[in-house]
Design a protein around this motif. Structure first.
Motif, PDB file in Angstrom:
ATOM      1  N   ALA A 148       0.825  -1.209   0.000  1.00 29.29           N
ATOM      2  CA  ALA A 148       0.000   0.000   0.000  1.00 29.29           C
ATOM      3  C   ALA A 148       0.859   1.258   0.000  1.00 29.29           C
ATOM      4  O   ALA A 148       0.643   2.173  -0.810  1.00 29.29           O
ATOM      5  N   MET A 149       1.832   1.316   0.889  1.00 26.98           N
ATOM      6  CA  MET A 149       2.684   2.503   0.976  1.00 26.98           C
ATOM      7  C   MET A 149       3.662   2.571  -0.191  1.00 26.98           C
ATOM      8  O   MET A 149       3.981   3.651  -0.681  1.00 26.98           O
ATOM      9  N   GLY A 150       4.145   1.407  -0.628  1.00 27.33           N
ATOM     10  CA  GLY A 150       5.115   1.395  -1.723  1.00 27.33           C
ATOM     11  C   GLY A 150       4.547   1.953  -3.009  1.00 27.33           C
ATOM     12  O   GLY A 150       5.193   2.760  -3.698  1.00 27.33           O
ATOM     13  N   MET A 151       3.329   1.549  -3.360  1.00 30.91           N
ATOM     14  CA  MET A 151       2.711   2.084  -4.579  1.00 30.91           C
ATOM     15  C   MET A 151       2.456   3.575  -4.445  1.00 30.91           C
ATOM     16  O   MET A 151       2.726   4.352  -5.371  1.00 30.91           O
ATOM     17  N   ARG A 152       1.945   3.991  -3.300  1.00 29.11           N
ATOM     18  CA  ARG A 152       1.668   5.414  -3.101  1.00 29.11           C
ATOM     19  C   ARG A 152       2.933   6.246  -3.248  1.00 29.11           C
ATOM     20  O   ARG A 152       2.927   7.318  -3.854  1.00 29.11           O
ATOM     21  N   GLN A 153       4.037   5.770  -2.684  1.00 27.93           N
ATOM     22  CA  GLN A 153       5.271   6.543  -2.705  1.00 27.93           C
ATOM     23  C   GLN A 153       5.922   6.582  -4.082  1.00 27.93           C
ATOM     24  O   GLN A 153       6.837   7.386  -4.304  1.00 27.93           O
ATOM     25  N   CYS A 154       5.462   5.769  -5.006  1.00 27.55           N
ATOM     26  CA  CYS A 154       6.027   5.762  -6.353  1.00 27.55           C
ATOM     27  C   CYS A 154       5.154   6.489  -7.370  1.00 27.55           C
ATOM     28  O   CYS A 154       5.491   6.514  -8.570  1.00 27.55           O
TER      29      CYS A 154
ATOM     30  N   VAL B   4     -12.705  -3.591   7.812  1.00 20.99           N
ATOM     31  CA  VAL B   4     -12.275  -2.287   7.308  1.00 20.99           C
ATOM     32  C   VAL B   4     -11.067  -2.441   6.372  1.00 20.99           C
ATOM     33  O   VAL B   4     -11.018  -1.843   5.294  1.00 20.99           O
ATOM     34  N   MET B   5     -10.110  -3.271   6.773  1.00 18.94           N
ATOM     35  CA  MET B   5      -8.919  -3.441   5.942  1.00 18.94           C
ATOM     36  C   MET B   5      -9.245  -4.133   4.622  1.00 18.94           C
ATOM     37  O   MET B   5      -8.717  -3.763   3.563  1.00 18.94           O
ATOM     38  N   VAL B   6     -10.105  -5.133   4.642  1.00 17.88           N
ATOM     39  CA  VAL B   6     -10.462  -5.843   3.408  1.00 17.88           C
ATOM     40  C   VAL B   6     -11.206  -4.922   2.448  1.00 17.88           C
ATOM     41  O   VAL B   6     -10.921  -4.892   1.242  1.00 17.88           O
ATOM     42  N   LEU B   7     -12.168  -4.152   2.960  1.00 17.76           N
ATOM     43  CA  LEU B   7     -12.871  -3.203   2.093  1.00 17.76           C
ATOM     44  C   LEU B   7     -11.913  -2.163   1.520  1.00 17.76           C
ATOM     45  O   LEU B   7     -12.038  -1.759   0.358  1.00 17.76           O
ATOM     46  N   GLY B   8     -10.952  -1.740   2.329  1.00 17.83           N
ATOM     47  CA  GLY B   8      -9.953  -0.798   1.834  1.00 17.83           C
ATOM     48  C   GLY B   8      -9.086  -1.390   0.742  1.00 17.83           C
ATOM     49  O   GLY B   8      -8.724  -0.705  -0.223  1.00 17.83           O
ATOM     50  N   ALA B   9      -8.725  -2.665   0.894  1.00 21.33           N
ATOM     51  CA  ALA B   9      -7.929  -3.327  -0.138  1.00 21.33           C
ATOM     52  C   ALA B   9      -8.689  -3.391  -1.459  1.00 21.33           C
ATOM     53  O   ALA B   9      -8.117  -3.175  -2.545  1.00 21.33           O
ATOM     54  N   ILE B  10      -9.983  -3.680  -1.376  1.00 27.05           N
ATOM     55  CA  ILE B  10     -10.809  -3.705  -2.589  1.00 27.05           C
ATOM     56  C   ILE B  10     -10.872  -2.310  -3.217  1.00 27.05           C
ATOM     57  O   ILE B  10     -10.807  -2.155  -4.451  1.00 27.05           O
TER      58      ILE B  10
ATOM     59  N   ILE C 290      -2.391  -5.286 -10.279  1.00 22.73           N
ATOM     60  CA  ILE C 290      -2.005  -6.615  -9.809  1.00 22.73           C
ATOM     61  C   ILE C 290      -1.465  -6.556  -8.381  1.00 22.73           C
ATOM     62  O   ILE C 290      -1.804  -7.382  -7.519  1.00 22.73           O
ATOM     63  N   LEU C 291      -0.608  -5.562  -8.118  1.00 22.41           N
ATOM     64  CA  LEU C 291      -0.044  -5.427  -6.771  1.00 22.41           C
ATOM     65  C   LEU C 291      -1.127  -5.108  -5.751  1.00 22.41           C
ATOM     66  O   LEU C 291      -1.112  -5.635  -4.625  1.00 22.41           O
ATOM     67  N   ALA C 292      -2.093  -4.265  -6.137  1.00 19.01           N
ATOM     68  CA  ALA C 292      -3.184  -3.936  -5.230  1.00 19.01           C
ATOM     69  C   ALA C 292      -4.024  -5.171  -4.910  1.00 19.01           C
ATOM     70  O   ALA C 292      -4.498  -5.342  -3.774  1.00 19.01           O
ATOM     71  N   ALA C 293      -4.217  -6.042  -5.887  1.00 22.54           N
ATOM     72  CA  ALA C 293      -4.995  -7.265  -5.652  1.00 22.54           C
ATOM     73  C   ALA C 293      -4.336  -8.143  -4.589  1.00 22.54           C
ATOM     74  O   ALA C 293      -5.019  -8.853  -3.837  1.00 22.54           O
ATOM     75  N   ALA C 294      -3.009  -8.092  -4.507  1.00 20.08           N
ATOM     76  CA  ALA C 294      -2.299  -8.901  -3.515  1.00 20.08           C
ATOM     77  C   ALA C 294      -2.520  -8.382  -2.090  1.00 20.08           C
ATOM     78  O   ALA C 294      -2.245  -9.104  -1.119  1.00 20.08           O
ATOM     79  N   ILE C 295      -3.003  -7.147  -1.960  1.00 16.44           N
ATOM     80  CA  ILE C 295      -3.260  -6.603  -0.621  1.00 16.44           C
ATOM     81  C   ILE C 295      -4.452  -7.303   0.033  1.00 16.44           C
ATOM     82  O   ILE C 295      -4.512  -7.424   1.263  1.00 16.44           O
ATOM     83  N   VAL C 296      -5.402  -7.785  -0.775  1.00 21.56           N
ATOM     84  CA  VAL C 296      -6.638  -8.351  -0.229  1.00 21.56           C
ATOM     85  C   VAL C 296      -6.363  -9.539   0.690  1.00 21.56           C
ATOM     86  O   VAL C 296      -6.810  -9.544   1.857  1.00 21.56           O
ATOM     87  N   PRO C 297      -5.637 -10.577   0.252  1.00 27.66           N
ATOM     88  CA  PRO C 297      -5.378 -11.683   1.194  1.00 27.66           C
ATOM     89  C   PRO C 297      -4.527 -11.262   2.385  1.00 27.66           C
ATOM     90  O   PRO C 297      -4.703 -11.796   3.495  1.00 27.66           O
ATOM     91  N   ALA C 298      -3.600 -10.324   2.173  1.00 19.71           N
ATOM     92  CA  ALA C 298      -2.785  -9.853   3.303  1.00 19.71           C
ATOM     93  C   ALA C 298      -3.668  -9.181   4.350  1.00 19.71           C
ATOM     94  O   ALA C 298      -3.471  -9.352   5.559  1.00 19.71           O
TER      95      ALA C 298
ATOM     96  N   ILE D 171      -5.668   3.560   1.165  1.00 21.08           N
ATOM     97  CA  ILE D 171      -4.483   3.683   2.017  1.00 21.08           C
ATOM     98  C   ILE D 171      -4.870   3.931   3.467  1.00 21.08           C
ATOM     99  O   ILE D 171      -4.175   3.516   4.397  1.00 21.08           O
ATOM    100  N   ALA D 172      -6.020   4.593   3.683  1.00 18.81           N
ATOM    101  CA  ALA D 172      -6.498   4.806   5.058  1.00 18.81           C
ATOM    102  C   ALA D 172      -6.820   3.485   5.740  1.00 18.81           C
ATOM    103  O   ALA D 172      -6.690   3.356   6.961  1.00 18.81           O
ATOM    104  N   CYS D 173      -7.223   2.490   4.952  1.00 13.83           N
ATOM    105  CA  CYS D 173      -7.602   1.185   5.507  1.00 13.83           C
ATOM    106  C   CYS D 173      -6.440   0.203   5.570  1.00 13.83           C
ATOM    107  O   CYS D 173      -6.454  -0.717   6.406  1.00 13.83           O
ATOM    108  N   THR D 174      -5.460   0.359   4.703  1.00 17.05           N
ATOM    109  CA  THR D 174      -4.398  -0.648   4.600  1.00 17.05           C
ATOM    110  C   THR D 174      -3.009  -0.102   4.891  1.00 17.05           C
ATOM    111  O   THR D 174      -2.058  -0.877   4.955  1.00 17.05           O
TER     112      THR D 174
END
Length: 406
Positions: A23-29, A78-84, A174-182, A113-116
């Motif tokens: 989440a932070m890595g994508m935002r910072q790039c 909250v985190m899962v909805l944020g990942a979606i 693709i990277l964002a989709a990987a946040i969901v299971p995490a 990013i607020a959720c994850t």
């Protein structure tokens, strides 16, 4: 704690690290998209940075209510909805045709990013860790937040150098989709037993915190943290391009910041377990300002940029374990997500100034001279205020922290 409980806690901490890293890595790039997107979509630098500012406004405004929801109903939903929401944001960005769709994507990223991102991920880590090891654990999880930047920045810039920017945005889907299971695994922290303390309502918890001088100072100086970091994230690649440097240098600098920040977060967590966190935060803001001033006083070269990135990396996200740990020390972890959300409202106000303000100054003057001077001056003031007013009485006479709250 038996072996099964230890394994479950380890899984939660690893998943929280992965979630925050992506989440932070994508935002910072996102700043790497500024040159190709502004050219392809006929946007100005201020258009692009206004959208980044909107992302930070949404993040800041959403953080406190989302934190309150997580404290009341659990971190996992909250985190899962944020990942979606993050996945949807990147899909919208991939299909962007102009400023309006890019703005929508950034607003969704703000929610995601607020959720994850740091607040809920660090709350999960704080609840999973014992009080006596909390600062070190927060430093470790915070360190992993930089792994995403370390890996994503050079890969994204290499992709942007060969193909259309939409391929880079598709990679982010693709990277964002990987946040969901995490996020789902991190949410197991809801099942862990917590201290049997009465949970105050969000309003009463916030009211208590805002009557605490140390928390108010912490929030106010957090403004400068957001301003400095988002200014560098968003504008450093464009600044280097303006100075005739290789576009890959900006990505390399962000990658170095991310890599060195792993050590910086670990060091911050270790120091935060031993010394007053307000002093460490103040010294961080002062040191950042000194590094910014020295770097921007001279024309950038590959060597000075790499040295700048390495120095900033040591002080980059080390504030996350320090701020999170300080809130937990002051108020415990029961309403931690809510209170971190309040501090992030102020942090994101600074991010708006750093992103959009930097873009406006660049469009007005054609350079970043006024912008970096503004950031340095505010950093010096924030550092001194945090040290002098942000701790208990007699800060300099008692450098060691008080025992953490439960």
């Amino acid at each position: 704690m038996n072996a099964a409980s230890r394994a479950n806690t380890l899984h939660i901490l690893i998943a929280a690290s992965v979630m925050m890293s992506l989440a932070m890595g994508m935002r910072q790039c996102l700043g790497l998209f500024l040159p190709p997107m502004t050219q392809a979509l006929s946007m100005s630098a201020s258009d692009f940075t206004f959208a980044i500012a909107v992302q930070n406004i949404v993040w800041g405004l959403a953080q406190a209510p989302l934190g309150a929801m997580a404290d009341r109903w659990g971190l996992r939903p909250v985190m899962v909805l944020g990942a979606i929401a993050y996945v949807a944001a990147m899909a919208v960005m991939t299909a962007a045709t102009g400023t309006s769709t890019f703005l929508l994507a950034q607003a969704l990223i703000g929610i995601g990013i607020a959720c994850t991102g740091s607040s809920l991920a660090m709350t999960a880590a704080a609840r999973a860790a014992s009080p006596e090891r909390r600062s070190v654990i927060l430093g470790i999880v915070g360190a992993f937040s930089s792994v995403g930047t370390l890996v994503i920045a050079p890969g994204l810039q290499a992709l942007l150098g060969v193909w259309d920017w939409r391929w880079g945005a598709a990679l982010f889907v693709i990277l964002a989709a990987a946040i969901v299971p995490a996020a789902m695994i991190t949410g197991r922290v809801d099942r862990l037993p917590q201290p049997s303390l009465q949970r105050a309502s969000a309003a009463s918890a916030i009211g208590e915190a805002l009557r605490n001088r140390r928390f108010v100072v912490l929030c106010a100086t957090h403004f400068v943290c957001g301003l400095q970091l988002i200014f560098i994230n968003t504008h450093l690649p464009n600044y280097l391009a303006l100075c005739g440097q290789d576009p890959m240098l900006g990505a390399t600098a962000l990658s170095i910041i991310g890599g060195i920040n792993i050590a910086g977060c670990l060091l911050a967590g270790w120091l935060g377990q031993r010394y007053l966190k307000n002093v460490l935060l103040g010294l961080t803001y002062l040191a950042r300002s000194g590094v910014l001033m020295v770097y921007f006083l001279f024309p950038p070269t590959p060597v000075t940029t790499i040295l700048f990135a390495a120095a900033m990396g040591m002080m980059w996200l080390g504030v996350i374990p320090l701020v999170s740990g300080y809130v937990a020390d002051l108020f415990g972890t029961r309403n931690m997500a809510t209170l971190l959300g309040v501090s992030f409202v102020i942090h994101q106000m600074g991010s708006v100034v750093g992103a959009w303000g930097g873009g406006l100054m660049f469009d007005m003057f054609g350079n970043y001279d006024l912008a970096w001077r503004f950031g340095v001056a505010l950093g010096i003031v924030a550092g001194l205020v945090q040290i002098v007013f942000g701790g208990p009485s007699g800060t300099w006479s008692r450098m060691r922290p008080a025992p953490a709250a439960g």
